[in-house]
Design a protein around this motif. Structure first.
Motif, mmCIF file in Angstrom:
data_model
loop_
_atom_site.group_PDB
_atom_site.id
_atom_site.type_symbol
_atom_site.label_atom_id
_atom_site.label_comp_id
_atom_site.label_asym_id
_atom_site.label_seq_id
_atom_site.Cartn_x
_atom_site.Cartn_y
_atom_site.Cartn_z
ATOM 1 N N GLY A 46 0.781 -1.232 0.000
ATOM 2 C CA GLY A 46 0.000 0.000 0.000
ATOM 3 C C GLY A 46 0.810 1.276 0.000
ATOM 4 N N VAL A 47 2.138 1.183 0.043
ATOM 5 C CA VAL A 47 2.991 2.373 0.055
ATOM 6 C C VAL A 47 3.575 2.576 -1.339
ATOM 7 N N GLU A 48 3.368 3.750 -1.914
ATOM 8 C CA GLU A 48 3.905 4.057 -3.232
ATOM 9 C C GLU A 48 5.148 4.934 -3.079
ATOM 10 N N ALA A 49 6.159 4.654 -3.913
ATOM 11 C CA ALA A 49 7.402 5.419 -3.849
ATOM 12 C C ALA A 49 7.899 5.711 -5.256
ATOM 13 N N GLN A 50 8.616 6.832 -5.375
ATOM 14 C CA GLN A 50 9.163 7.227 -6.669
ATOM 15 C C GLN A 50 10.415 6.453 -7.026
ATOM 16 N N GLY A 51 10.993 5.780 -6.049
ATOM 17 C CA GLY A 51 12.205 5.020 -6.276
ATOM 18 C C GLY A 51 12.781 4.549 -4.961
ATOM 19 N N ALA A 52 13.990 3.983 -5.033
ATOM 20 C CA ALA A 52 14.637 3.454 -3.837
ATOM 21 C C ALA A 52 16.145 3.617 -3.952
ATOM 22 N N VAL A 53 16.779 3.820 -2.809
ATOM 23 C CA VAL A 53 18.231 3.929 -2.718
ATOM 24 C C VAL A 53 18.664 3.121 -1.505
ATOM 25 N N LEU A 54 19.771 2.383 -1.643
ATOM 26 C CA LEU A 54 20.195 1.558 -0.513
ATOM 27 C C LEU A 54 21.700 1.577 -0.348
ATOM 28 N N SER A 55 22.113 1.352 0.890
ATOM 29 C CA SER A 55 23.510 1.068 1.198
ATOM 30 C C SER A 55 23.537 -0.239 1.964
ATOM 31 N N SER A 56 24.647 -0.976 1.833
ATOM 32 C CA SER A 56 24.700 -2.319 2.404
ATOM 33 C C SER A 56 26.095 -2.640 2.902
ATOM 34 N N VAL A 57 26.139 -3.306 4.059
ATOM 35 C CA VAL A 57 27.394 -3.882 4.546
ATOM 36 C C VAL A 57 27.323 -5.408 4.516
ATOM 37 N N VAL A 58 26.276 -5.933 3.860
ATOM 38 C CA VAL A 58 26.096 -7.379 3.720
ATOM 39 C C VAL A 58 25.947 -7.679 2.231
ATOM 40 N N PRO A 59 27.043 -7.929 1.523
ATOM 41 C CA PRO A 59 26.974 -8.122 0.069
ATOM 42 C C PRO A 59 25.973 -9.183 -0.379
ATOM 43 N N ALA A 60 25.810 -10.240 0.399
ATOM 44 C CA ALA A 60 24.903 -11.313 0.010
ATOM 45 C C ALA A 60 23.442 -10.858 -0.045
ATOM 46 N N LEU A 61 23.111 -9.765 0.632
ATOM 47 C CA LEU A 61 21.732 -9.278 0.652
ATOM 48 C C LEU A 61 21.486 -8.138 -0.327
ATOM 49 N N THR A 62 22.539 -7.517 -0.825
ATOM 50 C CA THR A 62 22.381 -6.340 -1.673
ATOM 51 C C THR A 62 21.539 -6.652 -2.908
ATOM 52 N N GLY A 63 21.880 -7.721 -3.611
ATOM 53 C CA GLY A 63 21.140 -8.086 -4.814
ATOM 54 C C GLY A 63 19.702 -8.457 -4.549
ATOM 55 N N PRO A 64 19.429 -9.405 -3.638
ATOM 56 C CA PRO A 64 18.033 -9.801 -3.376
ATOM 57 C C PRO A 64 17.147 -8.651 -2.905
ATOM 58 N N VAL A 65 17.667 -7.815 -2.004
ATOM 59 C CA VAL A 65 16.864 -6.679 -1.528
ATOM 60 C C VAL A 65 16.643 -5.680 -2.662
ATOM 61 N N GLY A 66 17.694 -5.421 -3.427
ATOM 62 C CA GLY A 66 17.557 -4.500 -4.550
ATOM 63 C C GLY A 66 16.539 -4.971 -5.568
ATOM 64 N N GLU A 67 16.557 -6.258 -5.893
ATOM 65 C CA GLU A 67 15.590 -6.789 -6.851
ATOM 66 C C GLU A 67 14.171 -6.708 -6.300
ATOM 67 N N GLY A 68 14.020 -6.960 -5.008
ATOM 68 C CA GLY A 68 12.702 -6.851 -4.404
ATOM 69 C C GLY A 68 12.162 -5.436 -4.457
ATOM 70 N N LEU A 69 13.019 -4.466 -4.194
ATOM 71 C CA LEU A 69 12.593 -3.058 -4.251
ATOM 72 C C LEU A 69 12.277 -2.629 -5.681
ATOM 73 N N LYS A 70 13.065 -3.126 -6.634
ATOM 74 C CA LYS A 70 12.805 -2.809 -8.042
ATOM 75 C C LYS A 70 11.442 -3.336 -8.474
ATOM 76 N N ALA A 71 11.091 -4.530 -8.005
ATOM 77 C CA ALA A 71 9.792 -5.112 -8.344
ATOM 78 C C ALA A 71 8.643 -4.273 -7.789
ATOM 79 N N ILE A 72 8.874 -3.656 -6.628
ATOM 80 C CA ILE A 72 7.812 -2.852 -6.003
ATOM 81 C C ILE A 72 7.681 -1.491 -6.673
ATOM 82 N N THR A 73 8.812 -0.825 -6.923
ATOM 83 C CA THR A 73 8.776 0.551 -7.452
ATOM 84 C C THR A 73 8.699 0.591 -8.967
ATOM 85 N N GLY A 74 9.128 -0.484 -9.617
ATOM 86 C CA GLY A 74 9.158 -0.492 -11.075
ATOM 87 C C GLY A 74 10.324 0.280 -11.661
ATOM 88 N N LYS A 75 11.304 0.632 -10.798
ATOM 89 C CA LYS A 75 12.441 1.425 -11.257
ATOM 90 C C LYS A 75 13.738 0.832 -10.710
#
Length: 245
Positions: A46-75
């Motif tokens: 239910g939350v709409e966003a114009q985009g997403a930006v992230l920083s990570s100290v856990v390389p193994a999570l950077t890709g999966p979280v990023g892909e999940g956010l891309k699927a939600i925002t479409g960007k």
């Protein structure tokens, strides 16, 4: 709204940023086995966003979280790494293993406070990041976080139990649990005060900024002036987003 995401060793924290205002903060455990697209969609339903930006100290999570956010925002998600323009001068530091959360904290501190500035981010680890009067990232320190130190004590000493941190009720403990608790909290406060004193001798006047989950427990014990910004990392990510869009 902008999704700003801090992937840490313990939690993945997601804040909804509206201008300079943090509208909400939601958290998930830093679990590589989590179905991240599904978990993020449920968390941010239910939350709409114009985009997403992230920083990570856990390389193994950077890709999966990023892909999940891309699927939600479409960007595409802006992942802050060593190639991202941030406006912070890192020319005097070996960035090979520099955690980008420290860079992001400094970007926010530069936008909000006068230099030189020292940022203590008190999470799983306690990190110190220092920017001098000319805007140069001078480096810092990495110390064990409060919980890590206590876990080590409990694990290596048979008579020292696991404890939960809370605000101290005095200076000296009157039983084993309070002695451990007060030692951790006042020890952290004393370390910060001592480090700041040495920094002031080297850099002159200094703005000290505290952030991170454990900062709420330690700040009242300090005998030095500090600024406190619990959302420093999210605000820094917002600044970097603006500079790259």
């Amino acid at each position: 709204m902008l999704f700003t995401v801090d992937i840490g060793n313990t939690t993945v924290a997601i804040a909804g940023l509206e201008g300079e205002r943090v509208a909400f903060v939601k958290k998930l455990p830093s679990d590589p086995g989590l179905n991240w697209p599904a978990a993020l969609r449920q968390l941010l339903e239910g939350v709409e966003a114009q985009g997403a930006v992230l920083s990570s100290v856990v390389p193994a999570l950077t890709g999966p979280v990023g892909e999940g956010l891309k699927a939600i925002t479409g960007k595409p998600v802006l992942v802050v790494d060593k190639t991202t323009p941030t406006g912070l001068d890192l020319s005097g530091y070996d960035t090979a293993n520099l955690g980008m959360d420290r860079v992001v904290d400094c970007v926010a501190a530069l936008a909000m406070y006068t230099t030189p500035v020292a940022v203590f981010d008190m999470g799983t680890a306690t990190t110190l990041s220092v920017v001098d009067r000319g805007g140069l990232f001078r480096g810092g320190m990495i110390l064990p976080g409060l919980a890590l130190g206590l876990e080590a004590l409990s694990a290596r000493a048979a008579q020292l139990p696991p404890i939960t941190l809370s605000q101290p009720e005095g200076l000296l403990g009157t039983d084993t649990v309070s002695c451990m608790k007060y030692g951790a909290l006042y020890g952290a406060a004393g370390a910060i005060e001592g480090i700041v004193r040495r920094l002031e001798e080297e850099l002159g006047g200094l703005t000290v900024v505290l952030t991170g989950g454990n900062s709420t427990l330690v700040r009242p014990l300090l005998g030095i002036p500090t600024a406190w910004e619990p959302h420093l990392t999210f605000l820094g990510l917002g600044e970097i987003w603006k500079g790259n869009n």
